[in-house]
Design an enzyme around this catalytic site. Structure first.
Site, PDB file in Angstrom:
ATOM      1  N   CYS A 193       0.838  -1.201   0.000  1.00 30.42           N
ATOM      2  CA  CYS A 193       0.000   0.000   0.000  1.00 30.42           C
ATOM      3  C   CYS A 193       0.875   1.255   0.000  1.00 30.42           C
ATOM      4  CB  CYS A 193      -0.914  -0.018   1.213  1.00 30.42           C
ATOM      5  SG  CYS A 193      -1.794   1.542   1.456  1.00 30.42           S
TER       6      CYS A 193
ATOM      7  N   CYS B   3       0.516   3.345   3.216  1.00 30.20           N
ATOM      8  CA  CYS B   3       1.225   2.718   4.344  1.00 30.20           C
ATOM      9  C   CYS B   3       2.725   2.975   4.227  1.00 30.20           C
ATOM     10  CB  CYS B   3       0.948   1.222   4.398  1.00 30.20           C
ATOM     11  SG  CYS B   3      -0.666   0.790   5.079  1.00 30.20           S
TER      12      CYS B   3
ATOM     13  N   ASP C 260      -0.689  16.382  -1.407  1.00 32.63           N
ATOM     14  CA  ASP C 260      -0.964  15.550  -2.583  1.00 32.63           C
ATOM     15  C   ASP C 260       0.104  15.828  -3.648  1.00 32.63           C
ATOM     16  OD1 ASP C 260      -3.784  14.056  -3.763  1.00 32.63           O
ATOM     17  OD2 ASP C 260      -2.247  14.675  -5.214  1.00 32.63           O
TER      18      ASP C 260
ATOM     19  N   HIS D 144      -4.273   0.714   8.225  1.00 30.15           N
ATOM     20  CA  HIS D 144      -4.703   0.460   6.852  1.00 30.15           C
ATOM     21  C   HIS D 144      -6.191   0.103   6.842  1.00 30.15           C
ATOM     22  CE1 HIS D 144      -4.369  -0.644   2.613  1.00 30.15           C
ATOM     23  NE2 HIS D 144      -5.230  -1.596   2.928  1.00 30.15           N
TER      24      HIS D 144
ATOM     25  N   ASN E 145     -13.167   9.679  -1.762  1.00 32.49           N
ATOM     26  CA  ASN E 145     -13.594   8.897  -2.912  1.00 32.49           C
ATOM     27  C   ASN E 145     -13.660   7.427  -2.501  1.00 32.49           C
ATOM     28  OD1 ASN E 145     -13.740  11.040  -4.798  1.00 32.49           O
ATOM     29  ND2 ASN E 145     -11.513  11.007  -5.016  1.00 32.49           N
TER      30      ASN E 145
ATOM     31  N   HIS F 287      -6.374   2.981   0.487  1.00 33.15           N
ATOM     32  CA  HIS F 287      -6.133   3.250   1.916  1.00 33.15           C
ATOM     33  C   HIS F 287      -6.889   4.549   2.127  1.00 33.15           C
ATOM     34  CE1 HIS F 287      -3.090   3.512   5.486  1.00 33.15           C
ATOM     35  NE2 HIS F 287      -3.978   4.481   5.641  1.00 33.15           N
TER      36      HIS F 287
ATOM     37  N   HIS G 105      -8.484   8.051   2.553  1.00 38.85           N
ATOM     38  CA  HIS G 105      -7.838   9.360   2.669  1.00 38.85           C
ATOM     39  C   HIS G 105      -8.885  10.432   2.455  1.00 38.85           C
ATOM     40  CE1 HIS G 105      -7.364   7.627  -1.356  1.00 38.85           C
ATOM     41  NE2 HIS G 105      -7.575   8.854  -1.827  1.00 38.85           N
TER      42      HIS G 105
ATOM     43  N   HIS H  77      -9.420  14.082   1.204  1.00 38.87           N
ATOM     44  CA  HIS H  77      -8.819  15.187   0.454  1.00 38.87           C
ATOM     45  C   HIS H  77      -9.277  16.495   1.093  1.00 38.87           C
ATOM     46  CE1 HIS H  77      -7.786  12.946  -3.393  1.00 38.87           C
ATOM     47  NE2 HIS H  77      -8.697  12.120  -2.900  1.00 38.87           N
TER      48      HIS H  77
HETATM   49  P1  AMP Z   1      -7.991   9.045  -4.891  1.00 36.24           P
HETATM   50  O1  AMP Z   1      -8.113   9.206  -6.384  1.00 36.24           O
HETATM   51  O2  AMP Z   1      -9.155   9.629  -4.131  1.00 36.24           O
HETATM   52  O3  AMP Z   1      -7.678   7.631  -4.496  1.00 36.24           O
HETATM   53  O4  AMP Z   1      -6.763   9.970  -4.466  1.00 36.24           O
HETATM   54  C1  AMP Z   1      -5.455   9.524  -4.451  1.00 36.24           C
HETATM   55  C2  AMP Z   1      -4.597  10.752  -4.414  1.00 36.24           C
HETATM   56  O5  AMP Z   1      -3.279  10.359  -4.057  1.00 36.24           O
HETATM   57  C3  AMP Z   1      -4.491  11.509  -5.738  1.00 36.24           C
HETATM   58  O6  AMP Z   1      -4.972  12.845  -5.558  1.00 36.24           O
HETATM   59  C4  AMP Z   1      -3.006  11.449  -6.072  1.00 36.24           C
HETATM   60  O7  AMP Z   1      -2.528  12.628  -6.664  1.00 36.24           O
HETATM   61  C5  AMP Z   1      -2.397  11.214  -4.711  1.00 36.24           C
HETATM   62  N1  AMP Z   1      -1.098  10.565  -4.713  1.00 36.24           N
HETATM   63  C6  AMP Z   1      -0.713   9.481  -5.446  1.00 36.24           C
HETATM   64  N2  AMP Z   1       0.556   9.148  -5.163  1.00 36.24           N
HETATM   65  C7  AMP Z   1       0.989  10.029  -4.226  1.00 36.24           C
HETATM   66  C8  AMP Z   1       2.221  10.207  -3.527  1.00 36.24           C
HETATM   67  N3  AMP Z   1       3.281   9.400  -3.739  1.00 36.24           N
HETATM   68  N4  AMP Z   1       2.310  11.226  -2.643  1.00 36.24           N
HETATM   69  C9  AMP Z   1       1.261  12.049  -2.438  1.00 36.24           C
HETATM   70  N5  AMP Z   1       0.065  11.919  -3.056  1.00 36.24           N
HETATM   71  C10 AMP Z   1      -0.070  10.935  -3.938  1.00 36.24           C
HETATM   72 ZN    ZN Z   2      -2.370   1.268   3.618  1.00 34.05          ZN
END
Ligand code: AMP
Ligand code: ZN
Length: 114
Positions: free
Chosen positions: A4, A7, A30, A46, A87, A98, A100, A102
């Site tokens: 993940c 994680c 982000d 997780h 989402n 995992h 999150h 926003h």
């Molecule tokens: P979601 O589409 O709701 O699953 O959001 C996932 C978010 O994670 C997106 O806005 C990506 O830009 C962000 N994301 C993906 N990889 C990374 C990373 N390595 N560091 C920070 N954010 C990330």
């Molecule tokens: Zn995780």
């Protein structure tokens, strides 16, 4: 969880710009921001999707939302406004499994999202 991305960020195996951390939560920038502020707030534990939350997680989710409000206040746009989004699964475009929250702010945001 081994495979993940979030994680790995929590464990510092993948770099990220941390905004906040405490015993339960980590918040970081982000990597592909959709607004002047785009922060992700994640639980250390997780949890793959919102569908996997348990009754015992009410307090955890409340703290995630409260953390978003505190970051908005610290960054000076709490009164102007901001958006918080979870989402869940494919139709909403969840890409990291995992949970999150926003936090988007710092500009006027359109509604509804796509
Ligand atoms: P979601 O589409 O709701 O699953 O959001 C996932 C978010 O994670 C997106 O806005 C990506 O830009 C962000 N994301 C993906 N990889 C990374 C990373 N390595 N560091 C920070 N954010 C990330
Ligand atoms: Zn995780």
């Amino acid at each position: 969880m081994a495979d993940c991305l979030f994680c790995k960020i929590i464990d510092r195996d993948v770099p990220a710009t941390l905004v906040h951390e405490d015993g339960d939560l980590v918040a970081f920038e982000d990597i592909n921001p959709g607004a002047p502020t785009h922060v992700l707030i994640v639980p250390r534990r997780h949890i793959a999707t919102l569908n996997d939350l348990l009754a015992d997680d009410h307090d955890l989710v409340g703290r995630m939302v409260r953390r978003a409000a505190l970051i908005a206040r610290d960054r000076g746009f709490a009164e102007a406004g901001y958006r918080t989004v979870f989402n869940c699964n494919a139709d909403a475009g969840q890409s990291v499994y995992h949970i999150h929250l926003h936090l988007l702010g710092g500009r006027k945001l359109a509604w509804p999202p796509g």
